[in-house]
Design a protein around this motif. Structure first.
Motif, short mmCIF file in Angstrom:
data_model
loop_
_atom_site.label_atom_id
_atom_site.label_comp_id
_atom_site.label_asym_id
_atom_site.label_seq_id
_atom_site.Cartn_x
_atom_site.Cartn_y
_atom_site.Cartn_z
N ASP A 135 -0.21 15.82 1.67
CA ASP A 135 -1.45 15.18 1.23
C ASP A 135 -1.66 15.25 -0.28
OD1 ASP A 135 -2.05 14.49 3.81
OD2 ASP A 135 -3.36 16.20 4.17
N PHE A 136 -1.07 16.24 -0.95
CA PHE A 136 -1.29 16.38 -2.39
C PHE A 136 -0.32 15.52 -3.21
CE2 PHE A 136 1.33 19.91 -0.90
CZ PHE A 136 2.47 19.77 -1.69
N VAL A 137 0.47 14.70 -2.53
CA VAL A 137 1.39 13.78 -3.20
C VAL A 137 0.91 12.36 -2.98
CG1 VAL A 137 3.77 12.93 -3.29
CG2 VAL A 137 3.34 15.34 -2.85
N ARG A 192 10.52 7.66 -19.29
CA ARG A 192 11.02 8.93 -18.75
C ARG A 192 9.90 9.96 -18.68
NH1 ARG A 192 12.26 13.78 -20.11
NH2 ARG A 192 11.86 13.48 -22.31
N ILE A 193 9.09 10.01 -19.74
CA ILE A 193 7.97 10.96 -19.76
C ILE A 193 7.00 10.64 -18.63
CG2 ILE A 193 5.94 11.67 -21.10
CD1 ILE A 193 7.76 11.36 -23.62
N LYS A 194 6.69 9.36 -18.45
CA LYS A 194 5.75 8.98 -17.38
C LYS A 194 6.32 9.30 -16.00
CE LYS A 194 3.06 5.31 -15.40
NZ LYS A 194 2.71 3.95 -15.30
N LEU A 195 7.62 9.02 -15.79
CA LEU A 195 8.22 9.25 -14.48
C LEU A 195 8.38 10.73 -14.14
CD1 LEU A 195 10.94 6.46 -14.27
CD2 LEU A 195 8.83 6.63 -12.95
N THR A 196 8.38 11.59 -15.14
CA THR A 196 8.54 13.03 -14.88
C THR A 196 7.22 13.78 -15.07
OG1 THR A 196 9.32 13.38 -17.14
CG2 THR A 196 11.00 13.05 -15.43
N ASP A 197 6.15 13.08 -15.39
CA ASP A 197 4.84 13.71 -15.55
C ASP A 197 4.25 14.05 -14.18
OD1 ASP A 197 1.59 13.03 -15.87
OD2 ASP A 197 2.48 14.30 -17.43
N CYS A 198 3.67 15.22 -14.06
CA CYS A 198 3.10 15.66 -12.78
C CYS A 198 2.05 14.68 -12.27
CB CYS A 198 2.47 17.04 -12.93
SG CYS A 198 3.61 18.32 -13.47
N GLY A 199 1.23 14.14 -13.19
CA GLY A 199 0.14 13.27 -12.82
C GLY A 199 0.57 11.94 -12.23
N THR A 200 1.85 11.60 -12.37
CA THR A 200 2.33 10.33 -11.78
C THR A 200 2.27 10.38 -10.26
OG1 THR A 200 3.74 9.96 -13.70
CG2 THR A 200 4.31 8.77 -11.69
N CYS A 201 2.60 11.52 -9.68
CA CYS A 201 2.63 11.63 -8.22
C CYS A 201 1.53 12.53 -7.65
CB CYS A 201 3.98 12.16 -7.76
SG CYS A 201 5.36 11.13 -8.25
N HIS A 202 0.96 13.39 -8.49
CA HIS A 202 -0.05 14.35 -8.03
C HIS A 202 -1.39 14.04 -8.71
CE1 HIS A 202 3.04 16.82 -6.18
NE2 HIS A 202 3.73 16.72 -7.30
N TYR A 203 -2.17 13.18 -8.05
CA TYR A 203 -3.52 12.89 -8.59
C TYR A 203 -4.48 12.60 -7.47
CZ TYR A 203 -2.27 7.93 -8.08
OH TYR A 203 -1.87 6.70 -7.61
N GLY A 209 0.79 -1.23 0.00
CA GLY A 209 0.00 0.00 0.00
C GLY A 209 0.81 1.27 0.00
N THR A 210 0.12 2.35 0.30
CA THR A 210 0.77 3.66 0.31
C THR A 210 1.64 3.84 1.54
OG1 THR A 210 -1.19 4.61 1.34
CG2 THR A 210 -1.03 4.77 -1.05
N SER A 211 1.28 3.21 2.64
CA SER A 211 2.05 3.33 3.88
C SER A 211 2.84 2.04 4.12
CB SER A 211 1.11 3.57 5.06
OG SER A 211 1.83 3.48 6.27
N PRO A 212 4.10 2.17 4.52
CA PRO A 212 4.87 0.96 4.80
C PRO A 212 4.41 0.26 6.08
CG PRO A 212 6.13 2.88 5.43
CD PRO A 212 4.88 3.38 4.74
N GLY A 213 3.65 0.98 6.89
CA GLY A 213 3.20 0.42 8.16
C GLY A 213 4.27 0.57 9.22
N LEU A 214 3.84 0.64 10.43
CA LEU A 214 4.75 0.75 11.56
C LEU A 214 4.49 -0.46 12.46
CD1 LEU A 214 4.27 4.55 12.13
CD2 LEU A 214 6.31 3.44 11.25
N PRO A 215 5.55 -1.00 13.08
CA PRO A 215 5.36 -2.23 13.85
C PRO A 215 4.44 -2.06 15.05
CG PRO A 215 7.58 -1.36 14.14
CD PRO A 215 6.92 -0.53 13.09
N THR A 216 3.62 -3.06 15.27
CA THR A 216 2.71 -3.05 16.41
C THR A 216 3.43 -3.59 17.64
OG1 THR A 216 1.95 -5.28 15.96
CG2 THR A 216 0.72 -3.48 14.90
#
Length: 199
Positions: free
Chosen positions: A118-120, A188-199, A68-75
């Motif tokens: 939050d916007f990333v 390269r285009i996909k990795l530098t496109d704004c929409g890759t990380c900001h959506y 997922g988006t979070s790696p999780g923290l140990p319980t």
């Protein structure tokens, strides 16, 4: 009124006032950036170096990095699963906090250190799939006692990595195969496109 204010700003005292205001603003901005990069106080002074040098894999304590988006923290249960078998746990002052959490059945409220705004939208999964190791971004934790970011994790830093990885791949295409070059250029285009990380 405006003309008098402008004349005063152009006078030696006005210029000194503007310089003081600019320096104050710069100092506040620098202090703000500095404080956001400081590691937060944790409920337990967790020693990454000891655990990594004992062979504990990052994904054991942070299994969410694969999914997922979070790696999780140990319980508390994750920590206690190992520490209940270690005699030193009951005698160590440093581990007394962990014992207290377990005895009182309280969850450990870890404070995330490496956070993005939050916007990333950041997900570990594609980075792991691309062959990156945890230390590529988080540093060599076999030498770090308490975790803190080894560098400023910001957009410029991420983009530099994305660009350099695709440029390295293009340079490692010795035959200049056009199909490979086209695929790498698309990547390269996909990795530098704004929409890759900001959506």
């Amino acid at each position: 009124m405006i003309k008098k204010s402008f004349e005063w700003l152009m006078s030696p005292m006005g210029r000194i006032a503007m310089l003081i205001a600019a320096l104050s603003f710069f100092s506040l901005a620098a202090y703000g950036i500095y404080t956001t990069q400081q590691p937060p106080e944790q409920p337990i002074a967790f020693r990454h170096d000891i655990h990594v040098n004992l062979g504990v894999q990052c994904l054991y304590c942070h299994p969410g990095a694969l999914r997922g988006t979070s790696p999780g923290l140990p319980t508390q249960n994750k920590c206690w699963g190992c520490h209940q078998q270690i005699a030193k746990t009951q005698t160590s002052e440093r581990l007394a906090v962990l014992v207290s959490y377990v005895e009182n059945n309280k969850p450990i409220k870890w404070v995330p250190v490496a956070q993005v705004p939050d916007f990333v939208h950041f997900t570990h999964r594609p980075h792991v799939a691309a062959g990156l190791n945890c230390e590529n971004c988080h540093g060599d934790l076999s030498k770090a006692e308490i975790y803190e970011n080894p560098q400023v994790l910001n957009m410029g830093w991420c983009l530099n990595c994305h660009k350099s990885r695709t440029e390295d791949n293009l340079q490692n295409n010795p035959n200049h195969d056009t199909a490979i070059s086209a695929a790498l250029e698309e990547k390269r285009i996909k990795l530098t496109d704004c929409g890759t990380c900001h959506y």
